[in-house]
Design an enzyme around this catalytic site. Structure first.
Site, PDB file in Angstrom:
ATOM      1  N   HIS A 118      57.788 127.701  31.407  1.00  0.00           N
ATOM      2  CA  HIS A 118      58.465 127.206  30.203  1.00  0.00           C
ATOM      3  C   HIS A 118      59.441 126.143  31.006  1.00  0.00           C
ATOM      4  O   HIS A 118      59.768 126.363  32.018  1.00  0.00           O
ATOM      5  CB  HIS A 118      59.306 128.392  29.754  1.00  0.00           C
ATOM      6  CG  HIS A 118      60.108 129.206  30.605  1.00  0.00           C
ATOM      7  ND1 HIS A 118      59.497 130.171  31.175  1.00  0.00           N
ATOM      8  CD2 HIS A 118      61.571 129.355  30.630  1.00  0.00           C
ATOM      9  CE1 HIS A 118      60.498 130.889  31.935  1.00  0.00           C
ATOM     10  NE2 HIS A 118      61.676 130.341  31.476  1.00  0.00           N
ATOM     11  N   ILE A 119      59.754 125.181  29.945  1.00  0.00           N
ATOM     12  CA  ILE A 119      60.817 124.283  30.364  1.00  0.00           C
ATOM     13  C   ILE A 119      61.980 124.512  29.724  1.00  0.00           C
ATOM     14  O   ILE A 119      62.026 124.563  28.414  1.00  0.00           O
ATOM     15  CB  ILE A 119      60.031 122.928  29.862  1.00  0.00           C
ATOM     16  CG1 ILE A 119      58.702 122.505  30.395  1.00  0.00           C
ATOM     17  CG2 ILE A 119      61.098 121.640  30.383  1.00  0.00           C
ATOM     18  CD1 ILE A 119      58.030 121.478  29.737  1.00  0.00           C
TER      19      ILE A 119
END
Ligand SMILES: [Zn+2]
Length: 160
Positions: A118-119
């Site tokens: 995830h960013i």
């Protein structure tokens, strides 16, 4: 060097590996009132409920993977488009002066959810690293998650 120190996230980081299931997979499968801002064909954007700062969003592929190299070209394109969309929503709603955008890979790098890539998108304002976290182990978040979630979803729906 400025540090965005977030001691209130300790509970999250220390508990993250103990949760059954994966928050991103749960969010991708359920149509609930979770803090999901939007979903696309192969990615989603949700609020971090243990934010580094007001408006801290996370964008992830829908598919459970921790390996960036396993993403297909379509997934990469969709993920980056969602990242742009998430930033654009924050630009409109919160008008931050800057961002920290990044990926923490593995526990030693600070990842709370290790198994699902995830960013992080963390809005920044001048002076947001103030004395409160240092002296009081308390971060002042000036907006409720529910209110912010409502505004972001509304902006996404209206394609603002
Ligand atoms: Zn997952």
């Amino acid at each position: 060097m400025d540090r965005l120190w977030a001691p209130w996230r300790g509970k999250y980081v220390s508990c993250a590996g103990k949760h059954k299931g994966c928050i991103f997979c749960k969010a991708s499968k359920r149509n609930t009132k979770d803090y999901v801002v939007f979903k696309t064909k192969s990615s989603l954007c949700m609020l971090n409920i243990f934010p580094y700062n007001n408006g801290h969003l996370m964008v992830s592929p829908l598919r459970h993977t921790k390996d960036m190299a396993s993403l297909t070209q379509k997934e990469i394109l969709d993920l980056f488009s969602s990242l742009n969309k998430a930033k654009s929503l924050l630009d409109k709603i919160l008008k931050p002066h800057g961002y920290n955008i990044g990926i923490n890979i593995s526990r030693v790098a600070g990842a709370g959810v290790v198994g699902h890539l995830h960013i992080h998108i963390v809005p920044r304002w001048p002076g947001d690293t103030n004395f409160m976290p240092v002296t009081g182990q308390t971060k002042v978040i000036s907006q409720s998650l529910r209110e912010l979630h409502r505004k972001l979803k509304h902006a996404y729906a209206k394609k603002i």
